[in-house]
Scaffold this active site. Structure first.
Site, short mmCIF file in Angstrom:
data_model
loop_
_atom_site.label_atom_id
_atom_site.label_comp_id
_atom_site.label_asym_id
_atom_site.label_seq_id
_atom_site.Cartn_x
_atom_site.Cartn_y
_atom_site.Cartn_z
N ASP A 237 0.82 -1.22 0.00
CA ASP A 237 0.00 0.00 0.00
C ASP A 237 0.85 1.25 0.00
O ASP A 237 0.37 2.34 -0.37
CB ASP A 237 -0.93 0.00 1.21
CG ASP A 237 -1.97 -1.09 1.04
OD1 ASP A 237 -1.66 -2.25 1.35
OD2 ASP A 237 -3.06 -0.78 0.54
N ASN A 247 1.86 -3.24 4.12
CA ASN A 247 0.90 -4.11 3.41
C ASN A 247 -0.06 -4.69 4.46
O ASN A 247 0.09 -4.42 5.66
CB ASN A 247 1.63 -5.21 2.64
CG ASN A 247 0.72 -5.92 1.65
OD1 ASN A 247 -0.02 -5.26 0.90
ND2 ASN A 247 0.74 -7.24 1.63
N LYS A 248 -1.00 -5.47 3.98
CA LYS A 248 -2.03 -6.04 4.86
C LYS A 248 -1.44 -6.66 6.11
O LYS A 248 -0.40 -7.32 6.05
CB LYS A 248 -2.81 -7.09 4.05
CG LYS A 248 -3.91 -7.82 4.77
CD LYS A 248 -4.92 -6.91 5.42
CE LYS A 248 -5.53 -5.92 4.46
NZ LYS A 248 -6.27 -4.82 5.14
#
Ligand code: MRU
Length: 345
Positions: A237, A247-248
């Site tokens: 992201d 990121n996630k």
């Protein structure tokens, strides 16, 4: 392949990802409030897709505005849409881009048309960028074939076609490789709490004929220890100037495991996800989401009533754990500060 966003002429048509994998439902978004809600509720999700959606959101927020209010309204709409989610820099990148285009126009009417043209242009551009990431990625992954000629990967969350307009970042090398006759198998971490891995990654890989196995996040260590994975590929992201990547949530754990087991950890990122304004990952804003996503994630209550819940939606993986970043302009490795700034020049 499914397309996450299309322009109908009067609305942005979004594939509602909250309904996957059991229902394929599209929603027509006709104003900026609906777009804010769609981004916030993850009807549309994934950094590149959020960016393009926000660009259409800006248009939908200003196209009916009278000329004398246009400049003020444009600012209001841009600021409002920028509050929908904090972590993916693509959101702010896309909003800035359409705002600049509008500011370069000679009249409000022409500004409105330019915003729409730019948003439509972003649809095609995203496909070109993702395909280029796929080309670079496949060159990196092809040498990792096992004795049967198969390339065995693990991914976390969804950075496939459904996180972009159509083609994906982390999964783009798989799709390009398949076009060239390469064989892949992907382990998809289910990705608690919202299950983007099992609901979305497994769904799109299955739809596209790529063998996929869903595992609970807690199984990644065993799968790696058993030698079933040649590389990890994830999306991001936001990449900070020192190469730290958000990121996630759960990605950091996967990167630590990959390091432990000597498995390359690749991050696929369009340059629109690179944020040189932030010196390190410590400055990346991490979205905190509603605790009910954890306590009521499976359509029923799975934690005691009123228990405290911690629900950060993203984590930051330090650059030292990233083997390489695959962009549309090529693959870069450490030292990231130097290579990222050269890439962005
Ligand atoms: O909360 P989400 O589903 O928007 O999170 C998405 C991710 O973390 C993706 O891995 C990231 O946006 C990269 S998408 C190419």
């Amino acid at each position: 392949m499914l397309q996450t966003i299309t322009w109908t002429g009067t609305a942005a048509r979004l594939l509602d990802q909250t309904k996957l994998p059991t229902e394929t439902v599209y929603v027509n978004i006709t104003d900026e409030r609906q777009m804010w809600d769609a981004i916030q509720r993850l009807v549309i999700r994934g950094a590149p897709a959020i960016g393009v959606a926000a660009a259409f959101g800006v248009y939908l927020g200003v196209y009916l505005t009278p000329d004398d209010r246009f400049t003020v309204r444009l600012e209001e709409v841009c600021r409002y849409l920028a509050t929908s989610r904090p972590t993916a820099v693509n959101l702010f990148w896309a909003i800035d881009r359409v705002r600049r285009v509008a500011q370069s126009a000679k009249s409000p009417q022409s500004a409105k048309q330019k915003i729409l043209d730019e948003a439509i242009h972003m649809l095609d551009e995203d496909n070109r960028v993702c395909r280029a990431i796929g080309e670079h990625g496949v060159a990196l992954l092809e040498p990792l074939k096992d004795a049967t000629g198969q390339i065995n990967l693990l991914t976390h969350c969804n950075a496939g076609g459904l996180a972009t307009v159509q083609f994906g970042t982390a999964l783009a090398p798989v799709y390009i490789g398949k076009e060239r006759g390469l064989k892949f198998h992907v382990y998809a971490d289910e990705t608690r709490p919202l299950l983007q891995g099992s609901r979305i990654t497994a769904y799109e890989l299955q739809q596209n004929g790529i063998p996929v196995t869903v595992i609970c996040d807690s199984m990644a260590a065993t799968v790696m220890r058993d030698g079933k994975v040649a590389a990890v590929v994830v999306g991001t992201d936001r990449v900070a100037a020192n190469g730290d990547v958000a990121n996630k949530i759960g990605t950091l754990g996967v990167a630590i495991l990959a390091k432990h087991f000597g498995i390359p950890f690749y991050v696929a990122a369009p340059t629109s996800s690179i944020d040189l304004a932030l010196p390190s990952g410590d400055q990346i804003p991490i979205e905190q989401r509603d605790g009910r996503e954890v306590s009521h994630g499976f359509g029923r209550q799975t934690a005691p009533t009123d228990v405290d819940i911690h629900n950060p939606a993203f984590d930051v993986t330090p650059a030292e754990l990233v083997t390489a970043i695959i962009t549309e302009k090529g693959v870069i490795q450490a030292p990231y500060p130097r290579h990222l700034s050269a890439l962005m020049e």
